[in-house]
Design a protein around this motif. Sequence first.
Motif, PDB file in Angstrom:
ATOM      1  N   SER A  64       0.991  -1.410  -0.086  1.00 48.61           N
ATOM      2  CA  SER A  64      -0.007  -0.123  -0.061  1.00 48.61           C
ATOM      3  C   SER A  64       0.862   1.222  -0.021  1.00 48.61           C
ATOM      4  O   SER A  64       0.327   2.145   0.028  1.00 48.61           O
ATOM      5  N   TRP A  65       2.355   1.094   0.207  1.00 44.91           N
ATOM      6  CA  TRP A  65       2.814   2.402   0.647  1.00 44.91           C
ATOM      7  C   TRP A  65       2.832   3.395  -0.545  1.00 44.91           C
ATOM      8  O   TRP A  65       2.927   4.540  -0.378  1.00 44.91           O
ATOM      9  N   HIS A  66       2.728   2.867  -1.968  1.00 43.53           N
ATOM     10  CA  HIS A  66       2.943   3.929  -2.627  1.00 43.53           C
ATOM     11  C   HIS A  66       1.629   4.735  -2.913  1.00 43.53           C
ATOM     12  O   HIS A  66       1.669   5.917  -3.358  1.00 43.53           O
ATOM     13  N   TRP A  67       0.508   4.205  -2.665  1.00 44.69           N
ATOM     14  CA  TRP A  67      -0.791   4.811  -2.472  1.00 44.69           C
ATOM     15  C   TRP A  67      -0.583   5.864  -1.149  1.00 44.69           C
ATOM     16  O   TRP A  67      -1.214   6.871  -1.400  1.00 44.69           O
ATOM     17  N   GLU A  68      -0.181   5.234  -0.313  1.00 43.54           N
ATOM     18  CA  GLU A  68       0.104   6.173   0.886  1.00 43.54           C
ATOM     19  C   GLU A  68       0.552   7.377   0.681  1.00 43.54           C
ATOM     20  O   GLU A  68       0.333   8.640   0.999  1.00 43.54           O
ATOM     21  N   VAL A  69       1.978   7.168   0.041  1.00 46.97           N
ATOM     22  CA  VAL A  69       2.666   8.351  -0.287  1.00 46.97           C
ATOM     23  C   VAL A  69       1.957   9.493  -1.356  1.00 46.97           C
ATOM     24  O   VAL A  69       2.190  10.587  -1.031  1.00 46.97           O
ATOM     25  N   SER A  70       1.388   8.753  -2.239  1.00 38.80           N
ATOM     26  CA  SER A  70       0.634   9.620  -3.163  1.00 38.80           C
ATOM     27  C   SER A  70      -0.316  10.432  -2.654  1.00 38.80           C
ATOM     28  O   SER A  70      -0.389  11.556  -2.760  1.00 38.80           O
ATOM     29  N   TRP A  71      -1.345   9.695  -1.987  1.00 33.71           N
ATOM     30  CA  TRP A  71      -2.243  10.772  -1.344  1.00 33.71           C
ATOM     31  C   TRP A  71      -1.972  11.623  -0.181  1.00 33.71           C
ATOM     32  O   TRP A  71      -2.502  12.637  -0.006  1.00 33.71           O
ATOM     33  N   THR A  72      -0.883  11.200   0.573  1.00 34.54           N
ATOM     34  CA  THR A  72      -0.410  12.017   1.510  1.00 34.54           C
ATOM     35  C   THR A  72       0.258  13.459   0.902  1.00 34.54           C
ATOM     36  O   THR A  72      -0.154  14.514   1.170  1.00 34.54           O
ATOM     37  N   ALA A  73       1.035  13.004  -0.206  1.00 35.31           N
ATOM     38  CA  ALA A  73       1.940  14.178  -0.871  1.00 35.31           C
ATOM     39  C   ALA A  73       0.550  15.021  -1.626  1.00 35.31           C
ATOM     40  O   ALA A  73       0.657  16.268  -1.467  1.00 35.31           O
ATOM     41  N   ALA A  74      -0.563  14.503  -2.180  1.00 33.25           N
ATOM     42  CA  ALA A  74      -1.459  15.190  -2.779  1.00 33.25           C
ATOM     43  C   ALA A  74      -1.960  16.175  -1.823  1.00 33.25           C
ATOM     44  O   ALA A  74      -2.318  17.313  -2.003  1.00 33.25           O
ATOM     45  N   SER A  75      -2.311  15.447  -0.716  1.00 34.31           N
ATOM     46  CA  SER A  75      -3.328  16.165   0.464  1.00 34.31           C
ATOM     47  C   SER A  75      -2.365  17.375   0.825  1.00 34.31           C
ATOM     48  O   SER A  75      -2.748  18.669   0.862  1.00 34.31           O
TER      49      SER A  75
END
Lengths: 313, 535
Positions: A64-75
């Motif tokens: 899941s980590w690349h999803w997590e990093v993406s939406w953390t960065a986007a937010s």
Amino acid sequence: MWRQWIPFWHPGLSPHSGDVDLLFTGLLIASALVVGLLFFLLTLFCARYRAGNQTDRDHRVKKSWHWEVSWTAASFVCFLGLFVWGATVYFQIYRTQADEHDIFIVAKQWMWKTQHPGGQAEIDALHIPVKRPIRLVMASQDVIHSFFIPALRLKHDVVPGRYQDLEIEIDKPGHYHLFCAEYCGTDHSGMIGEIVAMDPADFSNWLTQQAPSSPLASEGGQLFRELGCSGCHGGGGTIRAPPLEGVYGKPVPLSDGTTVIADDKYIRDSILMPRSQVVASYQPLMPSFEGKVSEDQLLRLVIYIKSLAGHPT
Amino acid sequence: MSETNYLTADFTLRSWFLTTDHKRIAILYFASLIVFFFIGGAAATAIRIELATPQADLVSSDIYNRLFTMHGIIMVWFFLIPSIPNTLGNFIVPLMIGARDLAFPRLNLMSWYIFMLGGCTTLFAIFAGGVDTGWTFYTPFSTLYSNSYVIVAAAGVFIAGFSSILTGLNFIVTIHRLRAPGLTWYRLPLFLWSLYATSVILVLATPVLAITLLLMATERFFGVGIFDPRIGGDPLLFQHLFWFYSHPAVYIMILPGMGVINELISCFSRKQVFGYKFVAWCSLAIAAVGFLVWGHHMFVSGQSLIASLVFSFMSFIVAVPSAIKVFNWTATLHKGSIHFDAPMLYALAFIGLFTIGGLTGLFLACLAFDVHATDTYFVVAHFHYIMVGGMVTAYFGGLHYWWPKITGRLYSEYWARTAAVLIFFGFNLTFFPQFILGAEGMPRRYHVYPPEFQLWNVLSSGGAVILAAAYLMPVFYLGYSAFFGRRAPANPWDAPGLEWQTSSPPPEFNFTVQPVVTRDPYQYNEAFEAEPQNA
């Protein structure tokens, strides 16, 4: 006009209120996108993956980590943008410029008392000319109040014990709500008034039609003598107390080596707490006037001292 | 059901009021909180009825001010803060970690007595004549001008704070020390991670509230000049101190709700929570950063513009972990096998309502918009979406989820779903119009208001009636089920958590044999296949 497309949102009436509305629109659009995407996904998943529905459930996302990093960065990036936008407008809203047209406001349970420099006083009403920045100097006699004009998207608390500057400007003549927005006791919801914005010519007429009263500065001068201030500060004497002519707005050297600008706040503090900031080379002799003068009287004294600014020392 | 369980072990009053069993103490809390919830709710209903018309018609301004103060104080300190931690948490934490009880059972009982002492003190203040300061006790109004029972009410809150501290301490030690063999930190259910984060805030922030209220009382009694500007004090100092506690307290109120939602979403989509470690650490991140945002309550108070800038920035930062959680819950649904039982309906409602509450929180963190919206109904709507739409919804979801475990009975699924749907609609009808009222500029805490705001107020009041009725429904069907419901099996949801591995209701000491944990949490596939439904 884009503003008409936003329901329930009346166009603002000042240079800054348009900026706030634009910001609000931006926030609404950003939120609508997020809520729309989220509700779409929730509905989609709930429908497609409801129990008993035969559908492809293989190849679940394990890492899941690349999803997590993406939406953390986007937010984070979106939030940062909104933060900068909001902060920029905020600094413009609360910027005050030196302006000749000061209006003085004393808030007390439960009324707004407004006073024009010429002495015209109003209760729960404020007449101002349009298209002209007005500097309000606000003080509270008792508890915290908050000066709120929804049409201008503008409010500021009025905290007892300090003067609060606030600059307002209205573009269109009309009658606007003035609310107290900080809970202040029994009749808090009755502490409402009216802002009347007028064309400059009408405003001058209105000023002259008001009951004749002496200008605040001369009332202040009278208080200055009655309270005995003039005994030390007046008449050019400089032995016991510094002269006040020409002081307003200028830097004053203090006995502790620092310097302050002699603004409204400093003068008010010096009347109430004379020993906290003593002018260099003077003894702390002055008694406090705490409890001896009301906010109204204080304002008059400050205005009087301000009116001495033009005089040579 | 031949063996005795914690409910049938003893029937005397003494066995209830001197119990050290975490499950019975949870029931004690649960019963007290119902009373507080309905007292606070009654005040809210009266407020909404009054606001249906612009004029004053039901109560006088003094009574109105006492009503909203009472609503705030009761709901914040005597319902929301203890709600999930002290009822569901108290009951479930030892079961979830495979322990016999909390680390300090007697401290747990003491915390309930302290809570009740605080609660009764506050109720006394309310019924003796009331408090009219608002739940925020702002100075100098509370210290110099209010003619009401300020000190008594504050004393009640002060006392209840010690109960919070003891509960937080108990949870921290329990989660550190009493985990079953094999239950490593990353095998803990996320409910425990969020309760752990909550407990850290309870222990660290509550003393600040105690100090603040003590200073306020000292000022009111002796006029020492801490907050009074006429003798050198500063009214804003109170706001800094108060919000240094009360903003973290917002996270005390929402983190446990988020924890419950993890359990529900995972169970009813039969799937592990997406991004477990991220969600776990997000709870702690929220707890930590939540301490650094208090100044966002003071953007128009006259604090320095630079301070406002910093607090606005931190408020945006603290929203990031909350956003991450919402994304993870949604991703958990992906390729799940979703059941729409009542607890899941509450969980889905939570996601929607919490998201709206969170996004409007960003509106308020945004400096220039906050200047317009603060102290208006926009703020009221925002925090009710978090506190009621979020926390209370999660509380109801968790209550339904663990109800079979707590009571050993099954409730009526039909009525539970109906209530969930009604609460969702009633809630939105009550609070969504308040966003519009706030954007239009209607200040909060207004007893009478200009007539142009009436339309939205009428809608809001209509919603409140539906909401009040919907909140009463569980009293009947859950109350009925507690005595006459069908017997619940040990594991009605086929869930793998330890609390489901013991009978319903659990025996006095929770487990007959010490459970040993050998796998990660939320292994729903295996549970589904390994254990046939035994209902």
